[in-house]
Design a protein around this motif. Structure first.
Motif, PDB file in Angstrom:
ATOM      1  N   ALA A 127      32.530   7.231 -28.943  1.00 41.11           N
ATOM      2  CA  ALA A 127      33.808   7.493 -28.275  1.00 41.11           C
ATOM      3  C   ALA A 127      34.282   8.918 -28.515  1.00 41.11           C
ATOM      4  O   ALA A 127      34.744   9.606 -27.588  1.00 41.11           O
ATOM      5  CB  ALA A 127      34.867   6.504 -28.763  1.00 41.11           C
ATOM      6  N   VAL A 128      34.170   9.396 -29.743  1.00 39.63           N
ATOM      7  CA  VAL A 128      34.643  10.743 -30.079  1.00 39.63           C
ATOM      8  C   VAL A 128      33.649  11.809 -29.624  1.00 39.63           C
ATOM      9  O   VAL A 128      34.037  12.859 -29.104  1.00 39.63           O
ATOM     10  CB  VAL A 128      34.917  10.867 -31.590  1.00 39.63           C
ATOM     11  N   GLU A 129      32.372  11.542 -29.815  1.00 39.17           N
ATOM     12  CA  GLU A 129      31.357  12.555 -29.517  1.00 39.17           C
ATOM     13  C   GLU A 129      31.154  12.781 -28.017  1.00 39.17           C
ATOM     14  O   GLU A 129      30.991  13.915 -27.573  1.00 39.17           O
ATOM     15  CB  GLU A 129      30.014  12.165 -30.153  1.00 39.17           C
ATOM     16  N   SER A 130      31.131  11.703 -27.238  1.00 45.18           N
ATOM     17  CA  SER A 130      30.775  11.862 -25.814  1.00 45.18           C
ATOM     18  C   SER A 130      31.680  11.111 -24.846  1.00 45.18           C
ATOM     19  O   SER A 130      31.475  11.216 -23.633  1.00 45.18           O
ATOM     20  CB  SER A 130      29.335  11.376 -25.597  1.00 45.18           C
ATOM     21  N   THR A 131      32.657  10.367 -25.358  1.00 37.49           N
ATOM     22  CA  THR A 131      33.492   9.475 -24.538  1.00 37.49           C
ATOM     23  C   THR A 131      32.621   8.635 -23.590  1.00 37.49           C
ATOM     24  O   THR A 131      32.940   8.463 -22.420  1.00 37.49           O
ATOM     25  CB  THR A 131      34.583  10.234 -23.754  1.00 37.49           C
ATOM     26  N   PHE A 132      31.516   8.133 -24.123  1.00 37.93           N
ATOM     27  CA  PHE A 132      30.625   7.190 -23.442  1.00 37.93           C
ATOM     28  C   PHE A 132      29.905   7.803 -22.234  1.00 37.93           C
ATOM     29  O   PHE A 132      29.515   7.078 -21.314  1.00 37.93           O
ATOM     30  CB  PHE A 132      31.390   5.924 -23.041  1.00 37.93           C
ATOM     31  N   LYS A 133      29.689   9.105 -22.272  1.00 36.49           N
ATOM     32  CA  LYS A 133      28.925   9.776 -21.205  1.00 36.49           C
ATOM     33  C   LYS A 133      27.473   9.922 -21.663  1.00 36.49           C
ATOM     34  O   LYS A 133      27.174  10.659 -22.597  1.00 36.49           O
ATOM     35  CB  LYS A 133      29.534  11.138 -20.886  1.00 36.49           C
ATOM     36  N   GLU A 134      26.580   9.219 -20.985  1.00 30.44           N
ATOM     37  CA  GLU A 134      25.183   9.156 -21.397  1.00 30.44           C
ATOM     38  C   GLU A 134      24.464  10.503 -21.312  1.00 30.44           C
ATOM     39  O   GLU A 134      23.538  10.767 -22.072  1.00 30.44           O
ATOM     40  CB  GLU A 134      24.431   8.117 -20.546  1.00 30.44           C
ATOM     41  N   ARG A 135      24.870  11.355 -20.382  1.00 26.76           N
ATOM     42  CA  ARG A 135      24.176  12.623 -20.171  1.00 26.76           C
ATOM     43  C   ARG A 135      24.989  13.823 -20.668  1.00 26.76           C
ATOM     44  O   ARG A 135      24.781  14.960 -20.228  1.00 26.76           O
ATOM     45  CB  ARG A 135      23.814  12.802 -18.690  1.00 26.76           C
ATOM     46  N   ALA A 136      25.884  13.566 -21.604  1.00 23.06           N
ATOM     47  CA  ALA A 136      26.709  14.644 -22.152  1.00 23.06           C
ATOM     48  C   ALA A 136      25.843  15.643 -22.922  1.00 23.06           C
ATOM     49  O   ALA A 136      24.926  15.260 -23.644  1.00 23.06           O
ATOM     50  CB  ALA A 136      27.773  14.061 -23.076  1.00 23.06           C
ATOM     51  N   VAL A 137      26.149  16.936 -22.747  1.00 27.83           N
ATOM     52  CA  VAL A 137      25.485  18.013 -23.493  1.00 27.83           C
ATOM     53  C   VAL A 137      26.575  18.949 -23.995  1.00 27.83           C
ATOM     54  O   VAL A 137      27.387  19.442 -23.215  1.00 27.83           O
ATOM     55  CB  VAL A 137      24.492  18.799 -22.611  1.00 27.83           C
ATOM     56  N   SER A 138      26.591  19.189 -25.306  1.00 25.36           N
ATOM     57  CA  SER A 138      27.612  20.066 -25.876  1.00 25.36           C
ATOM     58  C   SER A 138      27.211  21.528 -25.727  1.00 25.36           C
ATOM     59  O   SER A 138      26.072  21.850 -25.379  1.00 25.36           O
ATOM     60  CB  SER A 138      27.826  19.739 -27.355  1.00 25.36           C
ATOM     61  N   VAL A 193      26.575  23.520 -27.978  1.00 27.47           N
ATOM     62  CA  VAL A 193      25.551  23.890 -28.963  1.00 27.47           C
ATOM     63  C   VAL A 193      24.249  23.090 -28.772  1.00 27.47           C
ATOM     64  O   VAL A 193      23.337  23.182 -29.581  1.00 27.47           O
ATOM     65  CB  VAL A 193      26.069  23.705 -30.412  1.00 27.47           C
ATOM     66  N   GLY A 194      24.196  22.295 -27.707  1.00 32.84           N
ATOM     67  CA  GLY A 194      22.950  21.607 -27.382  1.00 32.84           C
ATOM     68  C   GLY A 194      22.820  20.169 -27.814  1.00 32.84           C
ATOM     69  O   GLY A 194      21.758  19.563 -27.613  1.00 32.84           O
ATOM     70  N   ALA A 195      23.868  19.587 -28.404  1.00 34.10           N
ATOM     71  CA  ALA A 195      23.818  18.160 -28.780  1.00 34.10           C
ATOM     72  C   ALA A 195      23.758  17.318 -27.504  1.00 34.10           C
ATOM     73  O   ALA A 195      24.391  17.652 -26.498  1.00 34.10           O
ATOM     74  CB  ALA A 195      25.028  17.792 -29.614  1.00 34.10           C
ATOM     75  N   ARG A 196      23.027  16.217 -27.554  1.00 33.99           N
ATOM     76  CA  ARG A 196      22.761  15.468 -26.319  1.00 33.99           C
ATOM     77  C   ARG A 196      23.058  13.975 -26.433  1.00 33.99           C
ATOM     78  O   ARG A 196      22.869  13.363 -27.468  1.00 33.99           O
ATOM     79  CB  ARG A 196      21.284  15.639 -25.924  1.00 33.99           C
ATOM     80  N   GLY A 197      23.515  13.446 -25.295  1.00 27.00           N
ATOM     81  CA  GLY A 197      23.638  12.010 -25.133  1.00 27.00           C
ATOM     82  C   GLY A 197      24.862  11.392 -25.766  1.00 27.00           C
ATOM     83  O   GLY A 197      25.786  12.080 -26.207  1.00 27.00           O
ATOM     84  N   LEU A 198      24.851  10.081 -25.810  1.00 29.21           N
ATOM     85  CA  LEU A 198      26.006   9.306 -26.261  1.00 29.21           C
ATOM     86  C   LEU A 198      26.483   9.689 -27.655  1.00 29.21           C
ATOM     87  O   LEU A 198      27.676   9.858 -27.898  1.00 29.21           O
ATOM     88  CB  LEU A 198      25.674   7.811 -26.225  1.00 29.21           C
ATOM     89  N   MET A 199      25.533   9.810 -28.599  1.00 29.37           N
ATOM     90  CA  MET A 199      25.913  10.106 -29.984  1.00 29.37           C
ATOM     91  C   MET A 199      25.751  11.588 -30.320  1.00 29.37           C
ATOM     92  O   MET A 199      25.834  11.973 -31.484  1.00 29.37           O
ATOM     93  CB  MET A 199      25.118   9.227 -30.954  1.00 29.37           C
ATOM     94  N   GLN A 200      25.512  12.407 -29.277  1.00 28.35           N
ATOM     95  CA  GLN A 200      25.431  13.861 -29.434  1.00 28.35           C
ATOM     96  C   GLN A 200      24.484  14.276 -30.567  1.00 28.35           C
ATOM     97  O   GLN A 200      24.879  14.923 -31.542  1.00 28.35           O
ATOM     98  CB  GLN A 200      26.831  14.452 -29.636  1.00 28.35           C
TER      99      GLN A 200
END
Length: 222
Positions: free
Chosen positions: A123-134, A136-143
């Motif tokens: 919830a905090v890392e990606s707000t449930f977005k499966e294809r989230a990319v930060s 700095v390059g962190a990826r996915g639901l749990m970044q």
């Protein structure tokens, strides 16, 4: 005449031996062909089994298959209550919310961590977005940071696989549990480590813990 008959017999025997060897070699050659080279035919089950073994040797991670953990009726009720909450609060489609919650519960069982904590990190890392990319390059639901966990990323098949919810949650849960062990169960410090903010002032742990407690209440009430 006797010499001629002898030569004929030997030639006949040689020819028969050659044909017999060819008969044995044809099936072997057929087995050696890949399924793609035999148009219109089903893949040979023997070759499929061999390929499967090779796949296991080259990084196929059986542990990454979260479906191996069976959900019980009580877990199904938890899926319903938690996914309904996530749909409402984070505006996540029903099918996606249910899938994420199932993976959180399965990986919670496998890695001995509360699924509500896994969901709170998501919830905090990606707000449930499966294809989230930060940035700095962190990826996915749990970044998950690919560069910081190369061994784990290699086991799931590479960086792109972090966009697969099951593999991302599997990997992120492993990392979270390792940090909890590193910090003797200190959740706040483990979360700081997970977020890459250990040794700094960060609101990340407070956000995760607040959502974690809220999800635990949803589970109890559900």
């Amino acid at each position: 005449m006797e010499f001629t008959e002898c030569v004929k017999e030997r030639l006949t025997l040689t020819l028969k031996s050659g044909l017999l060897c060819a008969a044995f070699l044809v099936p072997v050659a057929a087995l050696a062909q890949s399924p793609e080279t035999i148009r219109g035919e089903e893949p040979n089950p023997i070759i499929a089994a061999i390929n499967s073994d090779f796949g296991a040797d080259f990084g196929a991670d059986a542990d990454a298959d979260a479906d191996a953990v069976e959900l019980k009726p009580a877990d199904q009720r938890k899926v319903t209550s938690l996914s309904n909450h996530i749909q409402s609060k984070y505006r996540v489609p029903e099918a996606r919310a249910q899938r994420i919650v199932r993976e959180a519960i399965r990986n919670g069982k496998r890695h001995d961590v509360d699924p509500e904590l896994i969901l709170a990190v998501i919830a905090v890392e990606s707000t449930f977005k499966e294809r989230a990319v930060s940035r700095v390059g962190a990826r996915g639901l749990m970044q998950v940071m690919p560069g910081s966990h190369k061994g784990k990323i290699r086991k799931i098949g590479g960086t792109r696989e972090l966009f697969d919810p099951a593999k991302n949650i599997h990997t992120g849960s492993q990392i979270l549990v390792e940090y909890l062990e590193d910090h003797s169960g200190d959740l706040r410090r483990a979360l700081l480590n997970y977020n890459g903010s250990l040794g700094t002032r960060s609101s990340f742990p407070d956000k995760v813990i607040r959502i974690y407690r809220g999800l635990q209440r949803v589970t109890v009430e559900g």
